[in-house]
Design an enzyme around this catalytic site. Structure first.
Site, PDB file in Angstrom:
ATOM      1  N   ARG A 140      12.013   3.316   3.026  1.00 11.06           N
ATOM      2  CA  ARG A 140      10.656   2.457   4.203  1.00 11.06           C
ATOM      3  C   ARG A 140      12.808   1.784   4.615  1.00 11.06           C
ATOM      4  NH1 ARG A 140       5.783  -1.123   4.752  1.00 11.06           N
ATOM      5  NH2 ARG A 140       4.943   0.374   4.791  1.00 11.06           N
ATOM      6  N   ARG A 158       1.019  -0.613   0.299  1.00 14.65           N
ATOM      7  CA  ARG A 158      -0.185  -0.157   0.101  1.00 14.65           C
ATOM      8  C   ARG A 158       0.828   1.167   0.239  1.00 14.65           C
ATOM      9  NH1 ARG A 158      -2.807  -3.684   2.606  1.00 14.65           N
ATOM     10  NH2 ARG A 158      -1.136  -3.975   4.314  1.00 14.65           N
ATOM     11  N   THR A 159       2.015   1.083   0.514  1.00 14.70           N
ATOM     12  CA  THR A 159       2.544   2.354   1.075  1.00 14.70           C
ATOM     13  C   THR A 159       3.382   3.052  -0.251  1.00 14.70           C
ATOM     14  OG1 THR A 159       2.581   2.094   3.547  1.00 14.70           O
ATOM     15  CG2 THR A 159       4.494   4.246   2.396  1.00 14.70           C
ATOM     16  N   HIS A 179       5.714   5.331  11.452  1.00 12.52           N
ATOM     17  CA  HIS A 179       5.156   5.267  10.387  1.00 12.52           C
ATOM     18  C   HIS A 179       4.062   6.656   9.851  1.00 12.52           C
ATOM     19  CE1 HIS A 179       3.924   4.301   6.673  1.00 12.52           C
ATOM     20  NE2 HIS A 179       3.320   3.000   6.903  1.00 12.52           N
ATOM     21  N   LYS A 217      26.619  -4.703   0.692  1.00 12.18           N
ATOM     22  CA  LYS A 217      27.313  -4.027   1.129  1.00 12.18           C
ATOM     23  C   LYS A 217      27.193  -2.563   1.260  1.00 12.18           C
ATOM     24  CE  LYS A 217      27.918  -7.777   3.086  1.00 12.18           C
ATOM     25  NZ  LYS A 217      26.723  -7.608   4.258  1.00 12.18           N
TER      26      LYS A 217
END
Length: 210
Positions: A72, A21-22, A100, A51
């Protein structure tokens, strides 16, 4: 025209954790406003596998002339690290079990509409995983901006609302009460907010406990 408002703008979508959704809501917003969106969902196939650090990734996105970054990441505080080194605004799409905020804005709007344009004096119940869930923390903090708010919650000890969050809410005038059961909570609030078990962020909780 609204559909061309962001015609010259681009967004970098950096999702180190799964999202439906986000991530897609930001992509949809850019598309509907005429902008462009690029980036990754999951680290497989990116230089993170080699890395590459958050700083390196952010600096590369700046060098590629993105206008804004939405990100995120599984680590608490990682979005602040990203914002500190970025040359463009960074939007928090979720950092660990910390916050959030974009979800909180949607939650506030939902409550505002359902409660007939009023958030002062609202009574909200929380249930589910209140210890590891970042949406609960962000919504709770957002509610501190309104007066006369009451929060009631019920959960097992290992899923309970963190003491630091309770203290912060109370310091802003929010009345927080732990009830014995979900039934007790639902009988004394206007709206009930239920969260799923955040299995991906539970370090020492076994499946059997849940």
């Amino acid at each position: 025209e609204l559909r061309s408002a962001l015609a010259t703008r681009s967004l970098a979508s950096l999702f180190y954790e799964p999202s439906t959704r986000t991530r897609t809501s930001f992509g949809t917003a850019m598309r509907e406003l005429g902008g462009q969106c690029d980036g990754f969902s999951g680290i497989e196939g990116t230089s993170v596998m080699k890395k590459e650090t958050i700083r390196d990734t952010i600096m590369m996105m700046c060098a590629n002339h993105f206008d804004v970054i939405v990100m995120r990441h599984p680590l608490d505080g990682s979005l602040q690290w990203a914002a500190d080194v970025s040359c463009v605004p960074v939007i928090n799409g979720g950092d660990g079990k910390n916050e959030h905020p974009t979800q909180a804005l949607l939650d506030l709007l939902t409550l505002y509409v359902l409660n007939h344009g009023k958030l002062d004096g609202i009574k909200v119940g929380f249930g589910g995983d209140l210890s590891h869930g970042r949406t609960v923390r962000s919504l709770s903090l957002a509610l501190t901006h309104f007066s006369g708010v009451t929060v009631r919650w019920a959960a097992e000890d290992f899923l309970g609302m963190p003491a630091d969050l309770v203290g912060l809410l109370e310091s802003h005038g929010v009345a927080v009460t732990r009830e014995k059961s979900v039934r007790d909570v639902m009988g004394s609030v206007d709206y009930y907010y239920m969260t799923r078990p955040q299995l991906e962020r539970m370090e020492r909780v076994t499946q059997k406990q849940i």
